[in-house]
Structure formats: C-alpha cells, structure tokens
Design an enzyme around this catalytic site. Structure first.
Site, mmCIF file in Angstrom:
data_model
loop_
_atom_site.group_PDB
_atom_site.id
_atom_site.type_symbol
_atom_site.label_atom_id
_atom_site.label_comp_id
_atom_site.label_asym_id
_atom_site.label_seq_id
_atom_site.Cartn_x
_atom_site.Cartn_y
_atom_site.Cartn_z
ATOM 1 N N ASP A 55 0.916 -1.098 -0.126
ATOM 2 C CA ASP A 55 -0.129 0.009 -0.061
ATOM 3 C C ASP A 55 0.821 1.235 0.034
ATOM 4 O O ASP A 55 1.965 1.392 0.645
ATOM 5 C CB ASP A 55 -0.994 -0.055 1.179
ATOM 6 C CG ASP A 55 -2.057 1.128 1.135
ATOM 7 O OD1 ASP A 55 -1.961 2.166 1.129
ATOM 8 O OD2 ASP A 55 -3.196 0.507 0.958
ATOM 9 N N ASN A 112 -13.060 -4.167 2.837
ATOM 10 C CA ASN A 112 -14.375 -3.189 2.699
ATOM 11 C C ASN A 112 -15.066 -3.538 1.966
ATOM 12 O O ASN A 112 -14.643 -3.653 0.475
ATOM 13 C CB ASN A 112 -13.810 -1.736 2.691
ATOM 14 C CG ASN A 112 -12.522 -1.336 3.893
ATOM 15 O OD1 ASN A 112 -12.640 -1.963 5.016
ATOM 16 N ND2 ASN A 112 -11.537 -0.659 3.563
ATOM 17 N N GLY A 118 -16.132 1.919 3.548
ATOM 18 C CA GLY A 118 -15.020 2.267 3.131
ATOM 19 C C GLY A 118 -14.200 1.905 1.856
ATOM 20 O O GLY A 118 -13.129 2.531 1.705
ATOM 21 N N GLN A 119 -15.049 1.222 1.225
ATOM 22 C CA GLN A 119 -14.384 0.562 -0.209
ATOM 23 C C GLN A 119 -14.376 2.005 -1.058
ATOM 24 O O GLN A 119 -15.657 2.514 -1.288
ATOM 25 C CB GLN A 119 -15.222 -0.420 -0.788
ATOM 26 C CG GLN A 119 -14.805 -1.085 -2.044
ATOM 27 C CD GLN A 119 -15.389 -2.153 -2.708
ATOM 28 O OE1 GLN A 119 -16.443 -2.494 -2.239
ATOM 29 N NE2 GLN A 119 -15.004 -2.741 -3.627
ATOM 30 N N SER A 120 -13.307 2.254 -1.612
ATOM 31 C CA SER A 120 -13.240 3.176 -2.696
ATOM 32 C C SER A 120 -12.693 2.969 -3.880
ATOM 33 O O SER A 120 -12.713 3.580 -4.966
ATOM 34 C CB SER A 120 -12.417 4.520 -2.104
ATOM 35 O OG SER A 120 -11.015 3.982 -1.698
ATOM 36 N N HIS A 125 -10.265 -6.628 -3.085
ATOM 37 C CA HIS A 125 -9.242 -6.507 -2.634
ATOM 38 C C HIS A 125 -9.045 -6.686 -1.252
ATOM 39 O O HIS A 125 -10.153 -6.352 -0.429
ATOM 40 C CB HIS A 125 -8.241 -5.237 -2.922
ATOM 41 C CG HIS A 125 -8.930 -4.075 -2.388
ATOM 42 N ND1 HIS A 125 -10.023 -3.433 -3.079
ATOM 43 C CD2 HIS A 125 -8.675 -3.130 -1.501
ATOM 44 C CE1 HIS A 125 -10.281 -2.216 -2.388
ATOM 45 N NE2 HIS A 125 -9.587 -2.194 -1.501
ATOM 46 N N HIS A 127 -6.964 -6.190 2.646
ATOM 47 C CA HIS A 127 -5.719 -5.581 3.090
ATOM 48 C C HIS A 127 -4.963 -6.343 4.214
ATOM 49 O O HIS A 127 -5.807 -6.995 5.065
ATOM 50 C CB HIS A 127 -6.100 -4.139 4.020
ATOM 51 C CG HIS A 127 -6.786 -3.284 3.150
ATOM 52 N ND1 HIS A 127 -6.105 -2.105 2.755
ATOM 53 C CD2 HIS A 127 -7.890 -3.060 2.395
ATOM 54 C CE1 HIS A 127 -7.050 -1.280 1.883
ATOM 55 N NE2 HIS A 127 -8.073 -1.838 1.838
#
Length: 140
Positions: A55, A112, A118-120, A125, A127
């Site tokens: 990240d 997320n 909070g998924q943008s 994916h 984390h």
C-alpha cells in the site's frame, strides 16, 4: 494516497461500478491497471489468480493489498463468481504476512465492501495488516 483511496466515479450505482463481463478488466480501475502493469506498484507476491503489492500509505508496519487478477467489484462478488480465487487470495495474504515477519503468521485480512464501509476502489481486494515482532492490538 493509497491505492485503495484512488478516486472513482460514484455517480453510478453499486451494480454499475466496476461491472465487467467474466472478470474482464475495467477501464479506469486502478487495480486492473496494477494487474496489467500500467500502474506502478511494489509487487511482493503473485500467483496465477492474484497479485499482492504494498500500500502506498500503510496503516501498519506491514500493509499489503491482495487483489484478484480478474475484476470483481467486491469480495462478495468474488466469492460468488470465483471461490477458488478468493481462497488463493486468503492463502496469499497469509503467506505475505508470514514472509513479512509477522509473529507466528498473525495478521489481519480486511475487506471493505461498499462505499459506506470504506471501499473506494471497486475491484475486490484484501488489506493484509501485520506488525512484525509486535502485536497489532485489539479487535476491530
């Protein structure tokens, strides 16, 4: 800005965001760009089904994103369409944590799902979060 915080068009509904036939790449998806080699990333692991990369703005000493090579808008869609790929994503996350020095392989794997969660980036994916040699502390 993290890979997961890249701006996306939110004018479309969740069903339209990231929609692609049979996991085909989606134009403008940053993670499809990473998978395709068009967006630079520090790769740490890959399999035939997934890619793992650091990240850009880590939230833990070890913060790696693991994404399927095929586009699926979120982990729920991935589980429905390709459960074996989701299993590979989880196994790769565990390997990344262990290889990164996480004590006894202990780590968090966070998904997320949806903008309000909070998924943008609407490409499934996980984390991988770990603190080699130290505890992350507490439940989420």
């Amino acid at each position: 800005m993290t890979h997961s915080e890249q701006p996306q068009d939110r004018s479309q509904g969740p069903a339209q965001r990231g929609a692609a036939p049979s996991g085909a790449p989606v134009e403008g998806c940053v993670f499809c760009g990473v998978v395709g080699g068009d967006v630079p990333a520090e790769l740490v692991a890959s399999t035939d089904a997934v890619v793992a990369f650091r990240d850009l703005a880590p939230k833990a000493p070890l913060h790696v994103l693991v994404v399927p090579r095929a586009h699926h808008p979120d982990v729920v869609a991935l589980a429905a369409a390709a459960p074996a790929v989701l299993a590979d994503l989880v196994a790769t996350g565990a390997r990344v944590a262990a290889d990164g020095g996480a004590a006894d392989g202990e780590h968090r794997l966070v998904f997320n799902t949806g903008a309000s969660a909070g998924q943008s980036v609407f490409h499934a994916h996980g984390h991988v979060l770990a603190s080699p040699g130290d505890a992350l502390g507490g439940d989420l």
